[in-house]
Design a protein around this motif. Structure first.
Motif, short mmCIF file in Angstrom:
data_model
loop_
_atom_site.label_atom_id
_atom_site.label_comp_id
_atom_site.label_asym_id
_atom_site.label_seq_id
_atom_site.Cartn_x
_atom_site.Cartn_y
_atom_site.Cartn_z
N LYS A 136 1.02 -1.09 0.04
CA LYS A 136 -0.06 0.00 -0.14
C LYS A 136 0.63 1.16 -0.20
O LYS A 136 0.16 2.27 -0.31
CB LYS A 136 -0.95 -0.06 1.16
N ASP A 137 2.17 1.04 0.48
CA ASP A 137 2.94 2.51 0.50
C ASP A 137 4.12 2.55 -0.50
O ASP A 137 5.06 1.58 -0.36
CB ASP A 137 3.70 2.27 1.98
N THR A 192 5.98 4.61 -3.63
CA THR A 192 6.39 5.73 -4.40
C THR A 192 7.33 5.62 -5.71
O THR A 192 8.30 4.66 -5.62
CB THR A 192 7.31 6.88 -3.35
N PRO A 234 4.35 8.48 5.62
CA PRO A 234 3.61 7.62 4.61
C PRO A 234 3.52 8.35 3.38
O PRO A 234 3.63 9.83 3.26
CB PRO A 234 2.19 7.56 5.22
N PRO A 235 3.42 7.95 2.11
CA PRO A 235 3.39 8.88 0.89
C PRO A 235 2.34 9.87 0.85
O PRO A 235 1.08 9.70 1.30
CB PRO A 235 3.18 7.96 -0.33
N GLY A 266 -0.98 12.28 -0.70
CA GLY A 266 -1.80 12.16 -1.62
C GLY A 266 -1.68 13.26 -2.54
O GLY A 266 -0.82 14.13 -2.70
N THR A 272 2.63 8.37 -6.47
CA THR A 272 2.47 7.57 -5.02
C THR A 272 1.18 6.84 -5.28
O THR A 272 0.27 7.08 -5.78
CB THR A 272 2.53 8.54 -3.92
N SER A 273 1.27 5.71 -4.21
CA SER A 273 -0.10 4.87 -4.30
C SER A 273 -0.94 5.68 -3.54
O SER A 273 -2.25 5.04 -3.36
CB SER A 273 0.33 3.65 -3.39
N ALA A 274 -0.71 6.87 -2.81
CA ALA A 274 -2.02 7.71 -2.21
C ALA A 274 -2.48 8.46 -3.21
O ALA A 274 -3.31 9.32 -2.82
CB ALA A 274 -1.25 8.34 -1.03
N GLY A 275 -2.14 8.56 -4.67
CA GLY A 275 -2.82 9.33 -5.73
C GLY A 275 -2.22 10.73 -6.04
O GLY A 275 -2.64 11.06 -6.93
#
Length: 441
Positions: A22-23, A25, A99-100, A102, A157-160
């Motif tokens: 989930k994390d 970059t 965390p990455p 968003g 990033t996986s956070a958008g």
């Protein structure tokens, strides 16, 4: 090749699609660069390089690993992701991991010059030919480098988050020496637009210094002097300040800006005429609008009227201290006046003119104390006039001295700097310390 936004974003999406953690970059950097070197009044080598790199950072429970490669196909990118995730499983945890980010909003920066993107070998040859003509006409020996680059950076990033920036940059530097090696001069220029670089003007600056220093000169006694620092010399020393404008080192008592229980933000530390800022949207000297972790870069005033206003703070340190994060500067603009170097010299009764500094090293981070040598044109000033060359000297000094003891500021100009966009004025500074004499020309 230099990737455009759509091409870079496609690689980012391919990597994120292949990820199982989930994390994650992803960074995609690309560039096309070319150069022409010269020495002994003749071209010596030419080069052109194209580069694409995909870098994947995967994190599992605060343990991160990064793998980089040049793959641009789906299978190759997926292999990078798999390798990064496998290494993250055996990596040690980072207690400061964040965390990455968003989605973010970025300033629109126009840093790509179409003409510089299209620059070819004829333009490089013409620029170097102009330099060599000045050298030959003056019976001097020139060496140097003309180069230009078109590069891009994408971050996802996986956070958008997705960020993209493209830019061009061109630079020319030359050193000229007298045939007997007794005199040396230097000139340099850098811009995101190749048309801004006046090759003949750069060459004349170096040639004038070489001719003026012909035959060498006497040694000055070590001590404190009033100096006129050309813009390049100012930047060479000010670069140490840029690296010291951090909140964490200050808060932890490891910085010039440390104070009991905190830092010096809000204190008047420098001369009232000192204003230091950064601005990625500066129309004449643009820079990247985001930091390495994707934080947006905004116009920032670091010092105003001599007062420290801002220190950079990472996301981790800002969260710990209950502050908003502030990315480190990617550009520096030091306000100045309108005077030329010659006009600044005329205002000095007795002192030293310094063209540039080199072999610069930090001595004491707590004082931002650095050391190095003058080079390629150091001259004695008497009665507001240059009174001939002097031997080069080692300095032991701090950029704090520049900002505290500046007597006059000239017209700012962009200087040659590989780490950031730097626009600073030449300066007259009182009490600049030279520690010893150097026999180097």
């Amino acid at each position: 090749m230099t990737l455009g936004r759509n091409e870079a974003q496609a690689l980012v999406k391919a990597a994120l699609k292949a990820a199982t953690l989930k994390d994650v970059t992803v960074r995609v950097s690309s560039s096309r660069s070319a150069n022409l070197r010269f020495a002994g009044n003749a071209p010596t080598s030419a080069g052109q390089a194209e580069r694409v790199e995909v870098s994947v950072t995967a994190t599992r429970e605060k343990a991160s690993a990064t793998v980089s490669g040049s793959a641009q196909d789906s299978a190759g990118v997926a292999a990078l992701v798999a390798r990064a995730e496998a290494l993250a499983a055996i990596a040690p945890q980072d207690p400061e991991h964040m965390p990455p980010l968003g989605p973010q909003r970025y300033l629109k920066v126009a840093a790509e010059d179409p003409a510089t993107v299209k620059l070819g070998p004829d333009a490089r040859t013409d620029a170097v030919a102009r330099v060599l003509k000045v050298a030959r006409d003056g019976k001097l020996v020139a060496a140097g480098l003309y180069e230009h680059v078109h590069r891009s950076m994408a971050l996802g990033t996986s956070a958008g988050l997705f960020a993209f920036h493209g830019e061009t940059e061109a630079s020319l530097t030359t050193t000229m020496r007298t045939p007997d090696g007794s005199g040396s001069g230097w000139g340099g220029a850098m811009s995101h637009r190749a048309v801004d670089i006046d090759a003949a003007g750069v060459a004349r600056r170096a040639a004038d210094k070489a001719e003026m220093s012909r035959g060498g000169g006497p040694a000055l006694a070590p001590g404190a002097y009033t100096v006129v620092l050309e813009a390049q010399a100012v930047a060479d020393l000010l670069d140490f300040l840029r690296g010291s404008l951090g909140a964490r080192t200050a808060d932890e008592g490891r910085s010039f800006f440390s104070r009991a229980g905190g830092n010096a933000i809000g204190e008047s530390l420098f001369g009232a005429q000192i204003k230091l800022r950064s601005d990625p949207m500066d129309p004449g000297n643009p820079s990247t609008p985001f930091a390495d972790d994707g934080l947006p870069l905004q116009p920032t005033v670091w010092i105003d009227q001599g007062k420290l206003l801002t220190l950079a703070s990472s996301r981790y340190w800002a969260q710990r201290q209950g502050r908003a994060p502030v990315p480190a500067a990617r550009s520096l603009f030091l306000a100045g006046g309108t005077a030329s170097v010659a006009e600044l010299v005329r205002g000095v009764e007795r002192g030293v003119l310094v063209t540039r500094l080199w072999y610069n090293r930090m001595l004491d981070p707590r004082q931002i104390l650095a050391t190095g040598l003058t080079r390629d044109g150091t001259f004695k000033i008497e009665g507001g006039k240059l009174a001939g060359p002097v031997k080069n000297m080692r300095y032991n000094e701090s950029p704090v001295t520049l900002l505290r003891q500046a007597l006059a500021l000239g017209k700012p100009e962009r200087v040659v700097n590989d780490g950031a966009v730097v626009v600073v004025p030449p300066m007259v500074v009182d009490g600049f310390h030279f520690a010893s004499v150097s026999d180097a020309v």
